[in-house]
Scaffold this motif. Structure first.
Motif, mmCIF file in Angstrom:
data_model
loop_
_atom_site.group_PDB
_atom_site.id
_atom_site.type_symbol
_atom_site.label_atom_id
_atom_site.label_comp_id
_atom_site.label_asym_id
_atom_site.label_seq_id
_atom_site.Cartn_x
_atom_site.Cartn_y
_atom_site.Cartn_z
ATOM 1 N N ILE A 267 54.084 -9.668 31.140
ATOM 2 C CA ILE A 267 54.478 -10.266 29.853
ATOM 3 C C ILE A 267 54.147 -11.752 29.904
ATOM 4 N N GLU B 240 55.775 -17.193 27.791
ATOM 5 C CA GLU B 240 56.443 -17.651 26.574
ATOM 6 C C GLU B 240 57.137 -16.523 25.829
ATOM 7 N N GLU B 241 56.873 -15.260 26.217
ATOM 8 C CA GLU B 241 57.485 -14.116 25.543
ATOM 9 C C GLU B 241 58.664 -13.533 26.326
ATOM 10 N N GLU C 298 61.712 -14.388 26.939
ATOM 11 C CA GLU C 298 63.018 -14.383 26.285
ATOM 12 C C GLU C 298 62.962 -13.688 24.932
ATOM 13 N N ARG C 299 61.843 -13.763 24.266
ATOM 14 C CA ARG C 299 61.751 -13.184 22.919
ATOM 15 C C ARG C 299 61.826 -11.666 22.936
ATOM 16 N N VAL C 300 61.334 -11.028 24.012
ATOM 17 C CA VAL C 300 61.294 -9.566 24.028
ATOM 18 C C VAL C 300 62.693 -8.952 23.999
ATOM 19 N N ARG D 5 64.959 -9.822 21.854
ATOM 20 C CA ARG D 5 65.472 -9.865 20.482
ATOM 21 C C ARG D 5 65.346 -8.486 19.840
ATOM 22 N N TYR E 291 61.945 -7.036 18.000
ATOM 23 C CA TYR E 291 60.805 -7.888 18.340
ATOM 24 C C TYR E 291 59.865 -7.111 19.257
ATOM 25 N N ARG E 292 58.554 -7.170 18.943
ATOM 26 C CA ARG E 292 57.547 -6.516 19.763
ATOM 27 C C ARG E 292 56.397 -7.482 19.996
ATOM 28 N N ILE E 293 55.897 -7.488 21.232
ATOM 29 C CA ILE E 293 54.747 -8.334 21.534
ATOM 30 C C ILE E 293 53.521 -7.851 20.779
ATOM 31 N N GLU E 294 53.356 -6.536 20.673
ATOM 32 C CA GLU E 294 52.218 -5.948 19.968
ATOM 33 C C GLU E 294 52.467 -6.096 18.466
#
Length: 455
Positions: A384, A387-388, A390-392, A394, A397-400
């Motif tokens: 991952i 920068e992602e 912590e966001r994952v 949420r 929230y999806r990286i893709e």
């Protein structure tokens, strides 16, 4: 490095300040008191010695010369030895600084008589006198007829800084004062400790028991502010979960109608695509409702075997390999369904995005030295981006970015996992593994998920 030598809590700082202040105050007070006391006692010693010598000298001066030797011998004793001689015991007329007060006191008391000379001196003390901190003093008073009255007696050279009794009383008083102050500090710090534990519980599980609003004014206000803040947070979370649950529930009806209409379509290809989209929507709504129900109605805690729970959570994945380090015991008090769902989500993510899930269960220590169970899940995926990380966690929230469920899921798996793990008082961390030296020293070869649960 400096923090190792300094306290890390308010109570320790207050105790350090209190102990240092009390000891410094007692030491300064004792020093000043003893200096003043010793000065007064030595002055009295000089005055008393001068008084005795002057009285005996006047008496011998008024005694007939033929009787002086006998009278002097008769009046001599252990504390004052008197004698009459043609030569003085003190050869040097100069007086040392230590004996100057005694010489001045003698001169003041004998100033009314016609003395030829007054000499005051001392000799090297013997071993016994040195042990008793005494110094032998000699006084020679010259008479008008040429004879000398010689006196020899021991005087206190110096006094100890403190007696054993004074030291005992001082130590006892310091212990008593520190004991009372420690009791008062503990009573003052107890509400703050309760506030700290409540804040930690609120941060982990989102709920905590209301604090009793008792104690001094500042503590009461802090407890009241915490209770009000917790109530507001609880209302916000409840409103959010109700809104999510209501929206998800209301969407079921139009989806059902769309499914019925799709079944009546004559174009098979279009019907299959539409039914597939509706299935994905229903799966997303089901995950959302499960997330809302879990957040709003937490299950009770019970004692479970963590090793068995981890095996059961990943048992449906053939690509999972489990390793256990140590002999246990592996008992933990937790919410079994929530924790099982969290571990299952982490294992599913590792298999889905990394091809396999290597799970290791062991014991570990955190930075504060507390014992924890460690669940480590490694995969062979692309990792991952930093920068992602912590966001994952949420919700949704999806990286893709395509929102395709085949590639990105619903975006609730990690959110549910972290919420469940925090509710157990644990922590979860994500780290990329590299095949080089250090984080930036090679190519990413997988993701590591590290879960710590308190024993």
């Amino acid at each position: 490095m400096r923090r190792r030598f300094f306290p890390d809590s308010i109570l320790a700082w207050l105790l350090l300040i209190l102990v240092t202040g009390v000891l410094a105050s007692q030491a300064v007070t004792m020093l000043l008191h003893n200096l003043n006391r010793n000065e007064v006692l030595l002055h009295l010693e000089d005055q008393r010695a001068a008084e005795r010598i002057a009285a005996l000298a006047v008496f011998l001066d008024h005694t007939a010369p033929v009787l002086r030797r006998g009278v002097a011998d008769a009046m001599s004793g252990p504390s004052l030895n008197a004698g009459v001689s043609d030569l003085p015991l003190v050869a040097d007329a100069a007086t040392t600084r230590e004996l100057a007060p005694l010489a001045a006191a003698l001169a003041e008391r004998l100033q009314g008589a016609a003395w030829r000379e007054i000499r005051v001196g001392s000799t090297e003390p013997s071993g016994k006198e040195r042990a008793a901190d005494l110094v032998p003093v000699r006084v020679a008073i010259g008479l008008v007829d040429g004879t000398w009255l010689n006196f020899e007696f021991p005087m206190v050279a110096s006094l100890p800084w403190a007696s054993p009794q004074l030291l005992g009383l001082t130590v006892g008083s310091v212990i008593a004062v520190l004991g009372l102050c420690l009791y008062a500090l503990l009573r003052l710090m107890r509400p703050l400790e309760r506030l700290t534990r409540a804040a930690e519980a609120l941060g982990c599980s989102g709920t905590a028991q209301p604090l009793p609003e008792t104690g001094i004014g500042e503590v009461r206000r802090a407890a009241s502010a915490f209770n009000q803040m917790q109530a507001r947070i609880g209302r916000l979370i409840e409103d959010r979960l109700q809104m999510i649950a209501a929206i998800s529930h209301d969407l079921k009806t139009p989806i059902t109608r769309l499914r019925l209409r799709a079944e009546l379509m004559e174009d098979d290809e279009t019907r299959q695509k539409l039914v597939k989209d509706l299935d994905e929507m229903e799966a997303m709504i089901g995950a959302t409702l499960a997330f809302a129900r879990e957040e709003g109605n937490p299950e009770p805690r019970q004692q479970i075997d963590l090793r068995a729970l981890v095996k059961e959570a990943g048992g449906h994945q053939p690509a999972m390999r489990l390793g256990i380090a140590g002999q246990g015991p592996w008992e933990i008090v937790a919410q079994p369904l929530a924790l099982k769902r969290a571990i299952a989500n982490l294992v599913d993510n590792a298999v889905k995005y990394g091809g396999e899930a290597v799970v290791n269960l062991s014991r570990a220590e955190d930075e504060k030295g507390s014992q924890h169970f460690e669940i480590r899940i490694d995969d062979r995926g692309p990792g991952i981006p930093p920068e992602e990380m912590e966001r994952v966690f949420r919700p949704f929230y999806r990286i893709e970015p395509s929102r395709n469920r085949q590639s990105g899921g619903s975006g609730l798996g990690l959110a549910i996992a972290r919420s469940a793990i925090l509710a157990q008082g644990g922590t979860i961390e994500l780290h990329n593994r590299t095949n080089g030296n250090g984080q930036n020293g090679g190519q990413i070869c997988g993701l590591t998920v590290r879960v710590l649960l308190p024993i």
